[in-house]
Design a protein around this motif. Structure first.
Motif, PDB file in Angstrom:
ATOM      1  N   ILE A 128     -95.960   0.037  24.890  1.00  0.00           N
ATOM      2  CA  ILE A 128     -97.522   0.228  24.478  1.00  0.00           C
ATOM      3  C   ILE A 128     -97.177   0.380  23.095  1.00  0.00           C
ATOM      4  O   ILE A 128     -97.944  -0.277  22.165  1.00  0.00           O
ATOM      5  CB  ILE A 128     -98.139   1.557  25.089  1.00  0.00           C
ATOM      6  CG1 ILE A 128     -98.378   1.165  26.504  1.00  0.00           C
ATOM      7  CG2 ILE A 128     -99.539   1.703  24.284  1.00  0.00           C
ATOM      8  CD1 ILE A 128     -99.069   2.372  27.193  1.00  0.00           C
ATOM      9  N   ARG A 129     -96.205   1.369  22.659  1.00  0.00           N
ATOM     10  CA  ARG A 129     -96.214   1.499  21.154  1.00  0.00           C
ATOM     11  C   ARG A 129     -95.795   0.239  20.435  1.00  0.00           C
ATOM     12  O   ARG A 129     -95.806   0.216  19.235  1.00  0.00           O
ATOM     13  CB  ARG A 129     -95.026   2.431  21.140  1.00  0.00           C
ATOM     14  CG  ARG A 129     -94.974   3.232  19.731  1.00  0.00           C
ATOM     15  CD  ARG A 129     -94.381   4.650  19.617  1.00  0.00           C
ATOM     16  NE  ARG A 129     -94.699   5.079  18.390  1.00  0.00           N
ATOM     17  CZ  ARG A 129     -95.820   5.868  18.079  1.00  0.00           C
ATOM     18  NH1 ARG A 129     -96.744   6.104  19.046  1.00  0.00           N
ATOM     19  NH2 ARG A 129     -96.252   6.147  16.812  1.00  0.00           N
ATOM     20  N   TYR A 130     -94.862  -0.404  20.973  1.00  0.00           N
ATOM     21  CA  TYR A 130     -94.360  -1.863  20.622  1.00  0.00           C
ATOM     22  C   TYR A 130     -95.328  -2.730  19.995  1.00  0.00           C
ATOM     23  O   TYR A 130     -95.596  -3.576  19.122  1.00  0.00           O
ATOM     24  CB  TYR A 130     -93.262  -2.054  21.254  1.00  0.00           C
ATOM     25  CG  TYR A 130     -92.416  -3.338  20.772  1.00  0.00           C
ATOM     26  CD1 TYR A 130     -91.387  -3.097  19.761  1.00  0.00           C
ATOM     27  CD2 TYR A 130     -92.467  -4.711  21.232  1.00  0.00           C
ATOM     28  CE1 TYR A 130     -90.782  -3.876  19.226  1.00  0.00           C
ATOM     29  CE2 TYR A 130     -91.610  -5.547  20.718  1.00  0.00           C
ATOM     30  CZ  TYR A 130     -90.733  -5.153  19.775  1.00  0.00           C
ATOM     31  OH  TYR A 130     -89.690  -6.261  19.125  1.00  0.00           O
ATOM     32  N   ARG A 131     -96.336  -2.738  21.099  1.00  0.00           N
ATOM     33  CA  ARG A 131     -97.375  -3.766  21.167  1.00  0.00           C
ATOM     34  C   ARG A 131     -98.725  -3.516  20.403  1.00  0.00           C
ATOM     35  O   ARG A 131     -99.264  -3.853  19.549  1.00  0.00           O
ATOM     36  CB  ARG A 131     -97.737  -4.209  22.557  1.00  0.00           C
ATOM     37  CG  ARG A 131     -96.826  -4.927  23.506  1.00  0.00           C
ATOM     38  CD  ARG A 131     -96.785  -6.382  22.954  1.00  0.00           C
ATOM     39  NE  ARG A 131     -95.497  -7.112  23.660  1.00  0.00           N
ATOM     40  CZ  ARG A 131     -95.475  -7.305  24.761  1.00  0.00           C
ATOM     41  NH1 ARG A 131     -96.730  -7.390  25.647  1.00  0.00           N
ATOM     42  NH2 ARG A 131     -94.420  -8.073  25.464  1.00  0.00           N
ATOM     43  N   HIS A 132     -99.168  -2.049  20.704  1.00  0.00           N
ATOM     44  CA  HIS A 132    -100.249  -1.498  20.133  1.00  0.00           C
ATOM     45  C   HIS A 132    -100.352   0.051  19.586  1.00  0.00           C
ATOM     46  O   HIS A 132    -100.362   0.829  20.317  1.00  0.00           O
ATOM     47  CB  HIS A 132    -101.303  -1.550  21.307  1.00  0.00           C
ATOM     48  CG  HIS A 132    -101.635  -2.683  22.213  1.00  0.00           C
ATOM     49  ND1 HIS A 132    -102.126  -3.937  21.732  1.00  0.00           N
ATOM     50  CD2 HIS A 132    -100.971  -2.908  23.386  1.00  0.00           C
ATOM     51  CE1 HIS A 132    -102.199  -4.657  22.650  1.00  0.00           C
ATOM     52  NE2 HIS A 132    -101.620  -4.308  23.544  1.00  0.00           N
ATOM     53  N   PRO A 133     -99.709  -0.109  18.508  1.00  0.00           N
ATOM     54  CA  PRO A 133     -99.438   1.228  17.982  1.00  0.00           C
ATOM     55  C   PRO A 133    -100.485   2.323  17.866  1.00  0.00           C
ATOM     56  O   PRO A 133    -100.483   3.512  18.263  1.00  0.00           O
ATOM     57  CB  PRO A 133     -98.838   1.040  16.724  1.00  0.00           C
ATOM     58  CG  PRO A 133     -98.873  -0.307  16.430  1.00  0.00           C
ATOM     59  CD  PRO A 133     -99.326  -1.112  17.557  1.00  0.00           C
ATOM     60  N   ARG A 134    -101.820   1.675  17.592  1.00  0.00           N
ATOM     61  CA  ARG A 134    -102.938   2.562  17.643  1.00  0.00           C
ATOM     62  C   ARG A 134    -103.297   3.200  18.797  1.00  0.00           C
ATOM     63  O   ARG A 134    -103.542   4.292  19.040  1.00  0.00           O
ATOM     64  CB  ARG A 134    -104.232   1.740  17.113  1.00  0.00           C
ATOM     65  CG  ARG A 134    -103.994   1.026  15.680  1.00  0.00           C
ATOM     66  CD  ARG A 134    -104.490   2.242  14.535  1.00  0.00           C
ATOM     67  NE  ARG A 134    -104.282   1.689  13.388  1.00  0.00           N
ATOM     68  CZ  ARG A 134    -105.258   1.018  12.526  1.00  0.00           C
ATOM     69  NH1 ARG A 134    -106.459   0.882  13.086  1.00  0.00           N
ATOM     70  NH2 ARG A 134    -104.631   0.855  11.231  1.00  0.00           N
ATOM     71  N   ALA A 135    -103.012   2.328  19.968  1.00  0.00           N
ATOM     72  CA  ALA A 135    -103.593   2.721  21.195  1.00  0.00           C
ATOM     73  C   ALA A 135    -102.514   3.877  21.875  1.00  0.00           C
ATOM     74  O   ALA A 135    -103.036   4.687  22.237  1.00  0.00           O
ATOM     75  CB  ALA A 135    -103.501   1.541  22.217  1.00  0.00           C
ATOM     76  N   ALA A 136    -101.304   3.673  21.305  1.00  0.00           N
ATOM     77  CA  ALA A 136    -100.190   4.700  21.912  1.00  0.00           C
ATOM     78  C   ALA A 136    -100.693   6.192  21.289  1.00  0.00           C
ATOM     79  O   ALA A 136    -100.362   7.013  21.778  1.00  0.00           O
ATOM     80  CB  ALA A 136     -98.962   4.314  21.313  1.00  0.00           C
TER      81      ALA A 136
END
Length: 312
Positions: A128-136
């Motif tokens: 998740i962090r790799y794809r969507h840092p904000r969501a992470a």
């Protein structure tokens, strides 16, 4: 990007190895000797010392503006290393108290299962962090509060179920170790990172990563390995450790929020590899909110949910 850089520079894995399987087991061993613990208490303390890093460190690292990628890599690598090094460390250090071959003592299947269940959320977190840092970042906030709530509930339940008599049976020396061990772990981690000439935000990360142990694993092994009549009140040791490790990490965060933020702003401005400044500002505002308590965070976390879902 940054995660790839961390993987190419294996210092995270090396620090996890040194912190979790050299420094912490030795620290547990020395404390058990220093406080002249009996076999049962000594094994409980050693077991805790030989456990890999726990998820608490990842969440706490966010709150002290640590290096999240380094934190995730350290937890993941110490969890993987634990499959081989945890039985080895236990065998080496427990011989002073127990004469059995510890390989029989450790339910390896259960250990692997518990470690696997730790690796799964870490792996998801990385993705998740790799794809969507904000969501992470949002997910981390939500899981931080849920973790703190579950810790409190777990402690209250155990305390009420096992009763105050069991708490009273725990010798003062064991309480002292539960207080000293995480503190010493945090200090050792900070020292290690300083030796490796790491920047301040990485030092804070390594410090938390070293002092936080996977307490759930320790409890699971105690329950599966030893008959209740033998281990008795020592079931409480991992819980005591969890309580003090969280409280001390909480103090660490509080002190940082009060005194460390100005130096952090200077750090990050000097770092070109970090994310853009507007995102940092947003993150800082959010991080500042978390110190006011649960209510504000819940309100904040409910707002940005919609855009992150559409992004997915």
């Amino acid at each position: 990007g940054q995660l790839g850089q961390q993987l190419r520079r294996p210092v995270g894995g090396l620090l996890a190895l040194l912190g979790q399987f050299v420094a912490m087991p030795l620290l547990a061993f020395l404390l058990a000797l220093l406080f002249a613990l009996d076999e049962v208490a000594a094994v409980a303390v050693l077991l805790c010392g030989c456990c890999p890093g726990g998820n608490l460190s990842n969440l706490m690292s966010v709150l002290v503006d640590g290096d999240m990628n380094l934190s995730i890599i350290m937890t993941a690598s110490s969890t993987l290393l634990a499959l081989f090094l945890m039985p080895l460390c236990l065998w080496v250090y427990s011989r002073h108290w127990i004469n059995t071959a510890l390989v029989q003592l450790l339910p390896l299947g259960a250990v692997s299962l518990t470690l696997g269940s730790t690796l799964l959320p870490i792996g998801l977190g990385v993705l998740i962090r790799y794809r969507h840092p904000r969501a992470a970042d949002l997910l981390v906030k939500i899981s931080l509060w849920s973790l703190l709530v579950t810790l409190v509930i777990l402690f209250i339940l155990t305390g009420t179920m096992l009763g105050p008599d069991l708490m009273a049976h725990i010798p003062a020396s064991v309480y002292a170790i539960a207080v000293l061990m995480p503190l010493a772990g945090y200090a050792l981690g900070y020292g290690l990172a300083t030796v490796f000439k790491m920047p301040p935000h990485c030092r804070r990360t390594v410090s938390l990563e070293t002092g936080c142990q996977n307490v759930q694993l320790c409890t699971a092994i105690l329950k599966l390995t030893f008959p209740p009549q033998l281990i008795g009140s020592m079931y409480m040791f991992p819980l005591l450790y969890a309580l003090f490790q969280s409280a001390e990490a909480g103090l660490f965060v509080l002190v940082y929020k009060m005194y460390g933020r100005d130096s952090y702003k200077q750090d990050t401005l000097g770092e070109e590899e970090d994310t853009d400044i507007s995102y940092k500002k947003l993150k800082e505002e959010e991080a500042a909110d978390t110190s006011y308590g649960t209510v504000t965070t819940e309100e904040h976390s409910s707002v940005p949910m919609e855009p992150t879902q559409t992004a997915l």
